[in-house]
Design a protein around this motif. Structure first.
Motif, PDB file in Angstrom:
ATOM      1  N   UNK A  44       5.624 -10.035  -1.940  1.00  0.00           N
ATOM      2  CA  UNK A  44       4.168  -9.875  -1.947  1.00  0.00           C
ATOM      3  C   UNK A  44       3.775  -9.061  -0.724  1.00  0.00           C
ATOM      4  N   UNK A  45       3.057  -7.992  -0.994  1.00  0.00           N
ATOM      5  CA  UNK A  45       2.712  -7.051   0.074  1.00  0.00           C
ATOM      6  C   UNK A  45       1.203  -6.909   0.157  1.00  0.00           C
ATOM      7  N   UNK A  46       0.694  -7.004   1.376  1.00  0.00           N
ATOM      8  CA  UNK A  46      -0.741  -6.776   1.560  1.00  0.00           C
ATOM      9  C   UNK A  46      -0.933  -5.322   1.985  1.00  0.00           C
ATOM     10  N   UNK A  47      -1.970  -4.698   1.405  1.00  0.00           N
ATOM     11  CA  UNK A  47      -2.208  -3.297   1.767  1.00  0.00           C
ATOM     12  C   UNK A  47      -3.678  -3.120   2.091  1.00  0.00           C
ATOM     13  N   UNK A  48      -3.959  -2.293   3.086  1.00  0.00           N
ATOM     14  CA  UNK A  48      -5.363  -2.054   3.417  1.00  0.00           C
ATOM     15  C   UNK A  48      -5.986  -1.136   2.369  1.00  0.00           C
ATOM     16  N   UNK A  49      -5.150  -0.394   1.680  1.00  0.00           N
ATOM     17  CA  UNK A  49      -5.658   0.586   0.722  1.00  0.00           C
ATOM     18  C   UNK A  49      -4.660   0.647  -0.434  1.00  0.00           C
ATOM     19  N   UNK A  50      -5.174   0.519  -1.675  1.00  0.00           N
ATOM     20  CA  UNK A  50      -4.244   0.460  -2.809  1.00  0.00           C
ATOM     21  C   UNK A  50      -3.514   1.795  -3.021  1.00  0.00           C
ATOM     22  N   UNK A  51      -4.020   2.872  -2.388  1.00  0.00           N
ATOM     23  CA  UNK A  51      -3.343   4.161  -2.537  1.00  0.00           C
ATOM     24  C   UNK A  51      -1.986   4.154  -1.821  1.00  0.00           C
ATOM     25  N   UNK A  52      -1.773   3.129  -0.956  1.00  0.00           N
ATOM     26  CA  UNK A  52      -0.478   3.046  -0.286  1.00  0.00           C
ATOM     27  C   UNK A  52       0.654   2.709  -1.245  1.00  0.00           C
ATOM     28  N   UNK A  53       0.319   2.198  -2.411  1.00  0.00           N
ATOM     29  CA  UNK A  53       1.361   1.808  -3.371  1.00  0.00           C
ATOM     30  C   UNK A  53       2.322   2.963  -3.623  1.00  0.00           C
ATOM     31  N   UNK A  54       1.757   4.137  -3.875  1.00  0.00           N
ATOM     32  CA  UNK A  54       2.610   5.286  -4.209  1.00  0.00           C
ATOM     33  C   UNK A  54       3.564   5.616  -3.064  1.00  0.00           C
ATOM     34  N   UNK A  55       3.043   5.528  -1.828  1.00  0.00           N
ATOM     35  CA  UNK A  55       3.891   5.838  -0.662  1.00  0.00           C
ATOM     36  C   UNK A  55       5.035   4.830  -0.571  1.00  0.00           C
ATOM     37  N   UNK A  56       4.693   3.556  -0.755  1.00  0.00           N
ATOM     38  CA  UNK A  56       5.726   2.522  -0.658  1.00  0.00           C
ATOM     39  C   UNK A  56       6.772   2.715  -1.756  1.00  0.00           C
ATOM     40  N   UNK A  57       6.309   2.998  -2.959  1.00  0.00           N
ATOM     41  CA  UNK A  57       7.237   3.207  -4.074  1.00  0.00           C
ATOM     42  C   UNK A  57       8.171   4.382  -3.757  1.00  0.00           C
ATOM     43  N   UNK A  58       7.607   5.455  -3.215  1.00  0.00           N
ATOM     44  CA  UNK A  58       8.434   6.623  -2.894  1.00  0.00           C
ATOM     45  C   UNK A  58       9.479   6.252  -1.839  1.00  0.00           C
ATOM     46  N   UNK A  59       9.064   5.483  -0.842  1.00  0.00           N
ATOM     47  CA  UNK A  59      10.012   5.098   0.219  1.00  0.00           C
ATOM     48  C   UNK A  59      11.105   4.189  -0.324  1.00  0.00           C
ATOM     49  N   UNK A  60      10.742   3.275  -1.218  1.00  0.00           N
ATOM     50  CA  UNK A  60      11.756   2.376  -1.792  1.00  0.00           C
ATOM     51  C   UNK A  60      12.711   3.159  -2.701  1.00  0.00           C
ATOM     52  N   UNK A  61      12.142   4.087  -3.465  1.00  0.00           N
ATOM     53  CA  UNK A  61      12.988   4.888  -4.357  1.00  0.00           C
ATOM     54  C   UNK A  61      13.983   5.742  -3.569  1.00  0.00           C
ATOM     55  N   UNK A  62      13.618   6.072  -2.351  1.00  0.00           N
ATOM     56  CA  UNK A  62      14.503   6.898  -1.527  1.00  0.00           C
ATOM     57  C   UNK A  62      15.693   6.093  -0.995  1.00  0.00           C
ATOM     58  N   UNK A  63      15.584   4.762  -1.065  1.00  0.00           N
ATOM     59  CA  UNK A  63      16.684   3.919  -0.570  1.00  0.00           C
ATOM     60  C   UNK A  63      17.782   3.800  -1.632  1.00  0.00           C
ATOM     61  N   UNK A  64      19.018   3.728  -1.192  1.00  0.00           N
ATOM     62  CA  UNK A  64      20.174   3.455  -2.082  1.00  0.00           C
ATOM     63  C   UNK A  64      20.148   1.988  -2.491  1.00  0.00           C
ATOM     64  N   UNK A  65      20.492   1.670  -3.736  1.00  0.00           N
ATOM     65  CA  UNK A  65      20.748   0.276  -4.109  1.00  0.00           C
ATOM     66  C   UNK A  65      19.517  -0.578  -4.352  1.00  0.00           C
ATOM     67  N   UNK A  66      18.344   0.070  -4.511  1.00  0.00           N
ATOM     68  CA  UNK A  66      17.126  -0.704  -4.818  1.00  0.00           C
ATOM     69  C   UNK A  66      16.578  -0.242  -6.161  1.00  0.00           C
ATOM     70  N   UNK A  67      16.257  -1.204  -7.026  1.00  0.00           N
ATOM     71  CA  UNK A  67      15.598  -0.836  -8.291  1.00  0.00           C
ATOM     72  C   UNK A  67      14.276  -1.592  -8.365  1.00  0.00           C
ATOM     73  N   UNK A  68      13.181  -0.845  -8.586  1.00  0.00           N
ATOM     74  CA  UNK A  68      11.879  -1.515  -8.722  1.00  0.00           C
ATOM     75  C   UNK A  68      11.757  -1.970 -10.181  1.00  0.00           C
ATOM     76  N   UNK A  69      11.702  -3.292 -10.387  1.00  0.00           N
ATOM     77  CA  UNK A  69      11.626  -3.803 -11.763  1.00  0.00           C
ATOM     78  C   UNK A  69      10.181  -3.830 -12.236  1.00  0.00           C
ATOM     79  N   UNK A  70       9.283  -4.235 -11.344  1.00  0.00           N
ATOM     80  CA  UNK A  70       7.890  -4.350 -11.766  1.00  0.00           C
ATOM     81  C   UNK A  70       6.985  -4.326 -10.534  1.00  0.00           C
TER      82      UNK A  70
END
Ligand SMILES: NC(=O)c1ccc[n+]([C@@H]2O[C@H](COP(=O)([O-])OP(=O)(O)OC[C@H]3O[C@@H](n4cnc5c(N)ncnc54)[C@H](O)[C@@H]3O)[C@@H](O)[C@H]2O)c1
Ligand SMILES: O=C(O)C[C@H](O)C(=O)O
Ligand SMILES: [Mg+2]
Length: 463
Positions: A44-70
């Motif tokens: 569970x992540x708190x964000x000051x701005x919902x537009x941060x979602x895309x940035x976080x997703x991009x950063x996670x996708x850049x990591x090896x060995x992580x799959x975003x399920x939902x």
């Protein structure tokens, strides 16, 4: 977010860093599944701005060995499984109870209603139920998104009916956009309901649907986007003109979006004494002498725009005291506001995205209002429909007439006391409990005085 992590290829520390760098703050972590090589975690992540979602997703996708399920958010989570449910008033504890609430006992109650149909009001849910009916053709400002997609709004209206006024409302989204079929269907379901709240049905079809249902049913039928909006708009404007030191009858008022809400609001303003009223839609100002395929527009052009102004919104807004937006997102610009008269009043009521944001408009306006819950001055029909139906159901009104609407508008406006009025407080909060009670009382009084109440203080009136 639910993530699958490959234990040997990524650490939780790397994930936490990525989320932090993307502008998120981890507030909870749960392991939902673990195997030898992978772990599934709910973060569970708190964000000051919902537009941060895309940035976080991009950063996670850049990591090896992580799959975003939902990925879900608080708003979506509140919608899981829908927002309302039916609750029984008593438990069925044994066979004796069963034989009363259900067969055979229930049969005697059915027979009693069969012998005297008016008993449906005392022996069933009818006296407290409202059907919230939509065909999904004008859902908020999102347009024709269909009946399934309309459900969250109608469930929301049902919640508000219940929480604010104790009314049991049901979302009914119809898979037809055919006027006759909608009328037939609503008439067919009417026996279970004490009132019909039509919602988010596009114009001009909504006018015929409502008029026919009013004529053919003996319970109140109310198109919320027309009349609920008009009632609340008038309430807000009565107070806004006081703040801005203007007189309603002297104001030049421009209404943008001549659909269900725009037409009803305009009629209410004319009834309240506005004379210099100009309606603008996509093709520009509506003006006498033009031919319009739509009968409602032909009427509108005949009864408004006394100086026969032509052109687009940015032309006719010149010198206007009041702008009322019931159209769509970002229709009004700062430049348009700069052309208005001194101390302009801007009601940008399109949902969910107003005609102009308060942030942009504030420096140039005297009074600013939107339809949204997250800004001051919320001009939204939720201030009207719960109290309106509470009153109409309680006095068993045969219909909701002009007198009841006007009384409701004055009641809402009166909740804000003269010495409380300010630029940021022209309309009471949706959570002000006085609103429903005042509207209810005013509506009942107006219904009794205008002769449409069928039940006064617990006694059925002879018709
Ligand atoms: N705040 C409230 O309580 C409240 C209540 C009802 C409706 N609304 C909002 O008002 C809007 C209209 O709702 P409705 O039920 O009347 O819909 P509708 O479909 O009946 O009417 C919308 C009208 O706006 C016009 N329009 C759209 N974009 C335009 C633009 N860029 N310029 C000029 N005209 C434009 C359309 O042509 C149409 O005539 C929606 O955004 C809705 O969310 C707000
Ligand atoms: O649903 C709302 O918030 C108000 C109104 O009914 C709308 O259609 O925008
Ligand atoms: Mg609506």
């Amino acid at each position: 977010m639910r993530l699958e992590m490959h234990k040997e290829r990524v650490t939780f520390g790397q994930i936490a860093t990525a989320i932090g760098e993307g502008g998120g703050d981890i507030v909870a972590v749960d392991v939902s599944q673990a195997s030898g090589t992978t772990t599934i975690r709910d973060i569970t992540v708190q964000m000051s701005d919902s537009s941060h979602t895309d940035t976080i997703v991009a950063k996670l996708n850049a990591l090896e060995g992580v799959k975003i399920i939902n990925i879900s958010d608080q708003t979506f989570l509140m919608h899981l499984g829908g927002k309302i449910e039916v609750q029984a008033k008593m438990p069925i504890k044994n066979r004796d109870d069963l034989s009363r609430v259900y067969t055979p006992g229930v049969a005697r109650v059915c027979t009693a209603i069969h012998e005297d149909k008016s008993k449906v009001y005392s022996l069933t849910i009818k006296r407290n139920t409202v059907a919230v009916v939509s065909d999904g053709t004008a859902v908020l400002g999102l347009g024709n998104i269909g009946p399934e997609a309309a459900m969250p709004v109608m469930e929301g209206k049902a919640m508000l009916f219940k929480q604010m006024a104790g009314v049991d409302a049901f979302p009914i989204c119809l898979d037809t956009q055919d006027t006759e079929e909608i009328i037939r269907t609503v008439k067919a379901i009417a026996p279970a309901f004490g009132g019909i709240n039509l919602e988010d049905i596009s114009s001009p079809r909504c006018f015929e649907i409502e008029q026919r249902l009013i004529a053919e049913l003996d319970i109140p039928v109310f198109h919320d986007d027309q009349h609920g909006t008009a009632v609340v708009l008038l309430a807000g404007l009565l107070n806004a003109v006081k703040v801005a030191g203007k007189r309603l009858q002297d104001c030049k008022v421009v209404v943008c979006g001549i659909g269900a809400a725009g037409i009803a609001c305009s009629k209410m303003l004319l009834a309240a004494g506005v004379t210099n009223l100009i309606g603008v839609d996509r093709a520009g100002a509506l003006v006498r002498g033009e031919t319009y395929g739509n009968a409602a527009w032909a009427w509108y052009a005949e009864h408004t725009n006394p100086h026969r102004l032509t052109g687009r919104l940015s032309d006719v807004i010149e010198g206007a005291d009041v702008f009322i937006g019931l159209s769509g997102p970002k229709v009004l610009s700062v430049n348009d506001i700069k052309k208005m008269a001194a101390d302009p009043i801007v009601f940008a009521m399109a949902n969910p995205t107003p005609e102009i944001t308060p942030e942009e408009a504030e420096p140039y306006v005297r009074v600013m209002a939107t339809g949204r819950s997250d800004y001051p001055n919320q001009i939204n029909n939720v201030l009207c429909f719960p109290g309106m139906f509470r009153g109409a159901l309680d006095c068993r009104a045969a219909r909701i007439n002009e007198e009841m609407k006007l009384a409701a508008a004055q009641a809402i406006a009166s909740v804000v006391k003269e010495d409380e009025l300010s630029e940021h407080y022209i309309i009471p909060s949706v959570f002000n409990a006085a609103v429903v009670e005042r509207v209810r009382e005013a509506v009942i009084r107006a219904a009794v005085e205008s002769g449409v109440a069928r039940r006064v203080r617990g006694h059925r009136q002879e018709e």
